[in-house]
Design an enzyme around this catalytic site. Sequence first.
Site, PDB file in Angstrom:
ATOM      1  N   HIS A  60     -10.029   1.673   0.007  1.00 22.92           N
ATOM      2  CA  HIS A  60      -8.573   1.569   0.055  1.00 22.92           C
ATOM      3  C   HIS A  60      -8.097   1.074  -1.309  1.00 22.92           C
ATOM      4  CE1 HIS A  60      -4.552   1.065   1.110  1.00 22.92           C
ATOM      5  NE2 HIS A  60      -4.634   0.332   2.194  1.00 22.92           N
TER       6      HIS A  60
ATOM      7  N   CYS B 205       0.791  -1.227   0.000  1.00 21.77           N
ATOM      8  CA  CYS B 205       0.000   0.000   0.000  1.00 21.77           C
ATOM      9  C   CYS B 205       0.828   1.283   0.000  1.00 21.77           C
ATOM     10  CB  CYS B 205      -0.974  -0.019   1.170  1.00 21.77           C
ATOM     11  SG  CYS B 205      -1.932  -1.546   1.163  1.00 21.77           S
TER      12      CYS B 205
ATOM     13  N   LYS C 252     -10.303   7.331   2.717  1.00 29.63           N
ATOM     14  CA  LYS C 252     -10.647   5.940   2.378  1.00 29.63           C
ATOM     15  C   LYS C 252     -12.164   5.730   2.411  1.00 29.63           C
ATOM     16  CE  LYS C 252      -6.352   3.955   2.451  1.00 29.63           C
ATOM     17  NZ  LYS C 252      -5.434   5.112   2.467  1.00 29.63           N
TER      18      LYS C 252
END
Lengths: 413, 264
Positions: A334, A169, A329
């Site tokens: 996400h 991420c 988010k």
Amino acid sequence: MAAEKRAGAALRVRAYTLTTALGAGCAPALEALRRGRSGLALSRFETVEFESPLGEVQGLDARPLPADFAAFDCRNNRLARFALGQDGFEDAVRAAVARHGPSRVGVFLGTSTSGVLASEVAYRQRDPATGALPRDHDYRHTHNVYSLGDFVRRWFGLSGPAYVVSTACSSSAKVFGSAQRMIACGLIDAAIVGGVDSFCLTTIYGFQSLQLLSPRPCRPYDRERDGISLGEGAAFALLEPAAPGKSGPGEMYFTGFGESCDAHQFSSPHPQGRGARIAMEEALRRAGLAPADIDYVNLHGTATPSNDAAEDQAVRAVLGTTVPCSSTKGHTGHTLGAAGAVEAAIAMLALESSTAFGGTGTREIDPDLRCNYLLANLERPIRHAISNSFGFGGSNCSLVFSRTPVPARRTDP
Amino acid sequence: MKPLQVDIAGIGLLGPGLPGWGGSVGPLTGGAPFQAVPPVLPPVEALPPAERRRVGVAIRLAMTVGFEAARDAGADPARLPTVFSSTGGDTDNCHAILETLSSADRSLSPTRFQNSVHNAPAGYWSIATRCEAASTSLCSFDATFASALLEAAVQVLSDGGACLLIAYDTPYPEPLVSLRPISHAMGVGLVLRPAAGASPRGRLTIRATGDAPTRLADPGLDSLRGSTPVGRSLPLLRQLAARERGRVVIEYLDPMHLAVEVEP
């Protein structure tokens, strides 16, 4: 060399764009952020056997790549191409290529799963007798991590350095740092950076296996937060050196980055957010800024109990409890390997619109989290904004964006 | 492209017929015959037992060459930023996930999912070494080693400190190996640092070139160069092993390759 390590070497952001569940390009994203609209909806992707709230980019199935790029045709590269087509981004790149030449424009992009969906589908279509994959499955141009970089490089006819970063991420945050280093060392004069991640079974079933998917649209920083919502997205930025003393109104700069590792546990953060703290401190140092210079923090804010708690501690330790913070988010979901670039674009939208965006999906802020988490928009000038991205394997990256190319100054003794 | 100059302070190597740097100098320089015997992978003692059980060939390979390079350089791995590079990551794990997702029961193991990220070796490495420094994990398909060498050199030059490059590849099982034929598991670790004083393992000056990549005289080694992406490093490793001045060209993104001048 030691002095050089701390020198601010701002890059001008010549163009940027993002495409997420909020829509294609900057305008629908800004509109949704201003209105607190979420792009998350309960849905079932492809053949997935359960529903979950997803931030899907609509219409990709009907957007195959042109025939001469057929080898690259997969959901991830379709999303890349769709996003490149927004906000005049392609024209800005072509102008940069005309200025510098095709070998002087680098391509550094991030993804976590690239086009693995193509292999997931191909595995279902294996020959029952031989186990062979279908003949038309193109691993190299779809599944392989480099597929995205290869596609974008060829889309613009470039011949300079290119790679794809895949650090979960934080992937597409780290590429901003890569571009800064490559430009500073004189390898290139401009860089396309960004990230693309699209839905696949690996991530949906994977996060389900870790029991990290919330059954409801995610609620970052909420007292009752219980996991993430997945989104897909793409964002790109075109970076060039900032001409010294020549900043003009309306310009945007990438001024600092900080990278670190948690060195703690694989899939949960250091409980005090130690790695996150190092990343933010390093980003401030590179930008030559003090904590008080930051007017907005776009948090990683995934809405898992431990991630938000760790980041909260880190932000408080570095920036205190007054700087306006939010996670977006709840708007986009996400977007994993694209989150760094998507949220970099959102931080730039905040700077441009003089709005610190309130988070959405969150009803009651967890009283144990003591950052100044915004539930409503805060309209006031923003000089500098930080965007945080933290990933599996304890990979952390913080980016600083500014309205001026901050002059280098030493902030450490 | 401006030339990039860095020193190699330490080397780690594990691959077929290449059992660590010390044992590879002979086969690389023709002093001993090269035979592509599969390498023996040691267990990763540095990981806590819970993590040790979770790691497969790719992660063990990456860690082995990383530790060897750091030891060779006399560098503390806890203080080295890292550049990890691989074209396919943990290929066995990837295949296992694809098998599960195409089966009647798609439940994934959480460990399998965790290990599916391209930066899995980097994550385990930072846990094992307690290293909090910056780390990246990248891929450029067959140009991956050259990309990682560029990235590591650029990090050294912009940060003024040392950097550990860990490049590794492992073969996919069938059926993916038919589409992506990687012949062997192989890993290379290089500690790069700013050029200064006497260079322990060699000084590199890296430039872009249109020249064709260097081939190796030994047919077995040259075959490994072509059949394993990280094998593209072999002309450079051979030059370093020979400890003599010379120029090699490493395959990058055609038509641009990397010319590396090596000074012992």
